[in-house]
Design a protein around this motif. Structure first.
Motif, PDB file in Angstrom:
ATOM      1  N   THR A 170      37.676  40.433  40.383  1.00  0.00           N
ATOM      2  CA  THR A 170      36.793  40.101  39.263  1.00  0.00           C
ATOM      3  C   THR A 170      36.736  41.247  38.251  1.00  0.00           C
ATOM      4  OG1 THR A 170      34.892  40.936  40.494  1.00  0.00           O
ATOM      5  CG2 THR A 170      35.361  38.570  40.686  1.00  0.00           C
TER       6      THR A 170
ATOM      7  N   ASP B 240      37.676  42.904  35.185  1.00  0.00           N
ATOM      8  CA  ASP B 240      38.310  42.651  33.894  1.00  0.00           C
ATOM      9  C   ASP B 240      38.760  43.988  33.323  1.00  0.00           C
ATOM     10  OD1 ASP B 240      39.193  41.476  31.546  1.00  0.00           O
ATOM     11  OD2 ASP B 240      37.205  41.475  30.628  1.00  0.00           O
TER      12      ASP B 240
ATOM     13  N   ALA C  15      41.491  41.420  37.445  1.00  0.00           N
ATOM     14  CA  ALA C  15      41.199  39.991  37.326  1.00  0.00           C
ATOM     15  C   ALA C  15      42.433  39.255  36.815  1.00  0.00           C
ATOM     16  CB  ALA C  15      40.024  39.775  36.374  1.00  0.00           C
ATOM     17  N   PRO C  16      42.689  38.059  37.337  1.00  0.00           N
ATOM     18  CA  PRO C  16      43.827  37.288  36.843  1.00  0.00           C
ATOM     19  C   PRO C  16      43.829  37.127  35.319  1.00  0.00           C
ATOM     20  CG  PRO C  16      42.984  36.281  38.847  1.00  0.00           C
ATOM     21  CD  PRO C  16      42.020  37.395  38.458  1.00  0.00           C
ATOM     22  N   SER C  17      42.665  37.055  34.717  1.00  0.00           N
ATOM     23  CA  SER C  17      42.593  36.909  33.255  1.00  0.00           C
ATOM     24  C   SER C  17      43.092  38.147  32.514  1.00  0.00           C
ATOM     25  CB  SER C  17      41.154  36.602  32.833  1.00  0.00           C
ATOM     26  OG  SER C  17      40.292  37.666  33.224  1.00  0.00           O
ATOM     27  N   SER C  18      43.133  39.277  33.164  1.00  0.00           N
ATOM     28  CA  SER C  18      43.637  40.515  32.553  1.00  0.00           C
ATOM     29  C   SER C  18      45.121  40.754  32.829  1.00  0.00           C
ATOM     30  CB  SER C  18      42.857  41.725  33.078  1.00  0.00           C
ATOM     31  OG  SER C  18      41.508  41.672  32.708  1.00  0.00           O
ATOM     32  N   SER C  19      45.652  40.077  33.831  1.00  0.00           N
ATOM     33  CA  SER C  19      46.995  40.401  34.306  1.00  0.00           C
ATOM     34  C   SER C  19      48.084  40.112  33.293  1.00  0.00           C
ATOM     35  CB  SER C  19      47.281  39.695  35.627  1.00  0.00           C
ATOM     36  OG  SER C  19      47.301  38.295  35.433  1.00  0.00           O
TER      37      SER C  19
END
Length: 183
Positions: free
Chosen positions: A79, A81, A153-157
């Motif tokens: 989680t 970010d 976080a996957p959203s940052s990857s």
């Protein structure tokens, strides 16, 4: 203190892994290093195509193993970010620098120094970059599987991976400019 412990463990562990596995695979743990190696003609693209999934799977498995060793669920989505403009820039710099270290040594017949040089560079880059120097798309993917200090976080990857690809391209251009001929 967490960053210091992480940087030290990364620097020392990476050095040992490169020394141990260089005879097996050339110690290709990093997709952007493998791609740049192929771009220089040192490795066939077909071999790189086999390395890439192995690198990603290895990093995911490593994150899962670390989670279990520290009594966390095997998969715990991060989680944390991490994506921002400064992080993007830092990751470009970290990756370009890594490419510069690896291939400047190779171009000047000093590959024997790669293990300690790469370990030292990545350990130091944990501190001199705001991104904490992932500099490796496979590591970025693997670290999505841990909600620890090291996770992303996957959203940052995707932003990190884009920065790493850009950094690799810059590193490749720097090598071609600074070391146009292997010595």
């Amino acid at each position: 203190m967490q960053l210091l412990a992480n940087a030290l463990a990364t620097a020392l562990g990476l050095t040992v892994l490169i020394l141990v596995l260089a005879p097996v695979s050339g110690a290709h743990f990093n997709p952007v290093v493998s791609v740049v190696d192929a771009a220089f003609g040192h490795r066939p693209w077909s071999e790189v195509a086999r390395y890439l999934p192995a690198q990603v799977i290895g990093c995911i498995a490593g994150a899962m193993l670390a989670n279990v060793m520290f009594d966390a669920p095997a998969v715990e989505w991060s989680t944390t970010d991490r994506m921002s403009g400064p992080h993007f820039l830092a990751e470009v710099i970290a990756t370009a620098g890594l490419i510069l270290v690896v291939f400047s040594l190779a171009r000047t017949n000093r590959s024997a120094l790669a293990a300690p040089a790469v370990g030292a560079y990545i350990g130091a880059a944990c501190f001199f970059t705001s991104s904490t120097s992932f500099a490796n798309p496979a590591i970025t993917i693997g670290r999505m599987f841990t909600d620890t200090f090291a996770g992303i976080a996957p959203s940052s990857s995707l932003g990190y991976i884009a920065a790493q690809v850009l950094g690799a391209a810059i590193g490749l251009a720097l090598i071609r400019s600074l070391f146009p001929v292997a010595r």
